[in-house]
Design a protein around this motif. Structure first.
Motif: not given
Length: 442
Positions: A119-128
């Motif tokens: 899940n790209y959206i979850d990953i980017i919100y977690e990182l940023v």
């Protein structure tokens, strides 16, 4: 003399002028079609949209997506404004994306929702996490100080992100003159594409490729397959790899051909696309061809339009090559040897080669490319039969270097020669066995 000294943007626009109504990009599973001029207009709008949010010459723009239509739109849009497209492997997990975001100094990242269970959206919100509270275009990330924009590829709205439709709309409201002016600021030796190596020896390294690298590599690839405006190449390999973006896309645009695109590999969809669009060529690794040949519905599809393509990426089994020629009508199939640092092709068989040469060699070096064998300790040329050495390459295709890694660059680029790390042996007929598998006829 090389085929082209244009930038990628200039060359593509010349093809658009020459072939405005010729089909450029087709997605057969949804009947989505763009002519050269239609696609160029879309790329222009995205380019102007990126400029309007502050992305320009020298900035690094990542694309994290399957082979969606926007992937190529970003590729050509960034080329038109002198930005660098950073290709991101669709299978990357959170820690891998984190490394690429930091190491590449990425200013903008375009991403889809997900790839399989990723899940790209979850990953980017977690990182940023700042994305959840900041206004679009106002991102200030403590962990990624260069990152200013995240762009969702699609129509959905996500907190802190633009989406591609919004950028296209922003671009539509600006004159194309702005693109003509910015083109004066860069040339064909500027980096246009950055691809990360697999990282088998430490962390992945960002391979910097120029317009001169990839345009000319793609041209000679297409020449060895006798490409023309009549050819229709089915691209089933990922665009984030040179196999898709150079051996595929660059071979097409340099010959005015047509792309028939699959978002990701599926043997049934590939067979259907070949029949429906009367594809003349298809690229793939051996396992992709095997998956089609062994599919229970294979005999239901008409492969008579096929003529050529590339089987590469790993050892090409003789039986598979024979079946591809006999059952898929690919009598002019070729194979390529190279690596990302060489844009990626160094040598290739030719459509007219004998079956023996197709299965036992990786052909000859491209024009304006030199390949030889050297002693890795002394650097001296090796010509003695039976002696092993390292394969090195020199020519237009050699990368500019690794991004922010002078030490690693110095290890592989010496006096203009790219040291591949692959070992070869001189055979009795003067050719070189590569990795003990193939010969290159140098």
């Amino acid at each position: 003399m090389l085929f082209s000294e244009d930038t990628l943007a200039d060359f593509f626009e010349k093809q658009v002028e020459r072939l405005p109504d010729h089909e450029f990009l087709i997605y057969p599973d949804r009947n989505l079609r763009f002519t050269y001029s239609e696609f160029n207009e879309r790329a222009n709008n995205l380019a102007k949209g990126l400029l309007s949010i502050g992305v320009g010459k020298g900035d690094h723009v990542g694309i994290w997506a399957k082979n969606v239509p926007e992937w190529l739109t970003f590729m050509f849009a960034t080329a038109k404004i002198g930005a660098v497209l950073v290709t991101v492997n669709t299978a990357y997990k959170s820690h891998e994306l984190e490394y690429i975001l930091k190491q590449s100094d990425m200013k903008a990242l375009a991403l889809t929702d997900r790839f399989r269970d990723n899940n790209y959206i979850d990953i980017i919100y977690e990182l940023v996490p700042e994305l959840k509270t900041c206004q679009r275009g106002k991102l200030n990330s403590e962990k990624f100080p260069f990152l200013k924009h995240v762009i969702h590829v699609g129509q959905d709205k996500h907190r802190g992100m633009y989406n591609t439709n919004e950028l296209l709309l922003l671009g539509q409201n600006q004159d194309d003159v702005i693109l003509k002016e910015i083109k004066k600021e860069f040339d064909n030796n500027d980096v246009v594409n950055m691809q990360y190596t697999s990282g088998t020896e430490g962390f992945p390294k960002g391979v910097m490729l120029t317009s001169r690298n990839i345009l000319n590599d793609g041209y000679y690839i297409g020449e060895n397959m006798n490409f023309s405006e009549e050819d229709r190449l089915c691209i089933q390999v990922p665009l984030f790899h040179c196999f898709g973006s150079v051996l595929g896309v660059m071979a097409v645009i340099t010959h005015g051909s047509t792309i028939v695109m699959l978002e990701e590999f599926d043997p049934l969809l590939a067979l259907s696309a070949i029949q429906k669009e009367k594809c003349t060529a298809i690229h793939g690794v051996p396992t992709m061809f095997i998956a089609k040949l062994t599919h229970p519905m294979f005999d239901m599809f008409d492969m008579s339009s096929l003529r050529t393509g590339i089987m590469a990426g790993s050892t090409c089994p003789v039986e598979t090559m024979k079946e591809v020629i006999d059952k898929m009508n690919m009598t002019e199939i070729t194979s390529v040897y190279g690596l990302t640092e060489a844009s990626p092709g160094m040598t290739q068989t030719n459509a007219a080669d004998t079956f023996e040469k197709k299965v036992n060699t990786v052909g000859t070096p491209f024009p304006n490319v030199e390949v030889k064998l050297i002693d890795p300790d002394t650097g001296e040329d090796i010509t003695e039969v039976g002696k092993k050495g390292e394969i090195v390459c020199r020519g237009f295709n050699v990368m500019k270097g690794y991004y922010k890694n002078e030490e690693a660059t110095a290890d592989v680029l010496k006096d203009g020669w790219l040291h591949t790390g692959d070992m070869g042996t001189v055979s009795e007929d003067g050719t070189i066995f590569i990795k003990g598998r193939y010969k290159t006829m140098i």
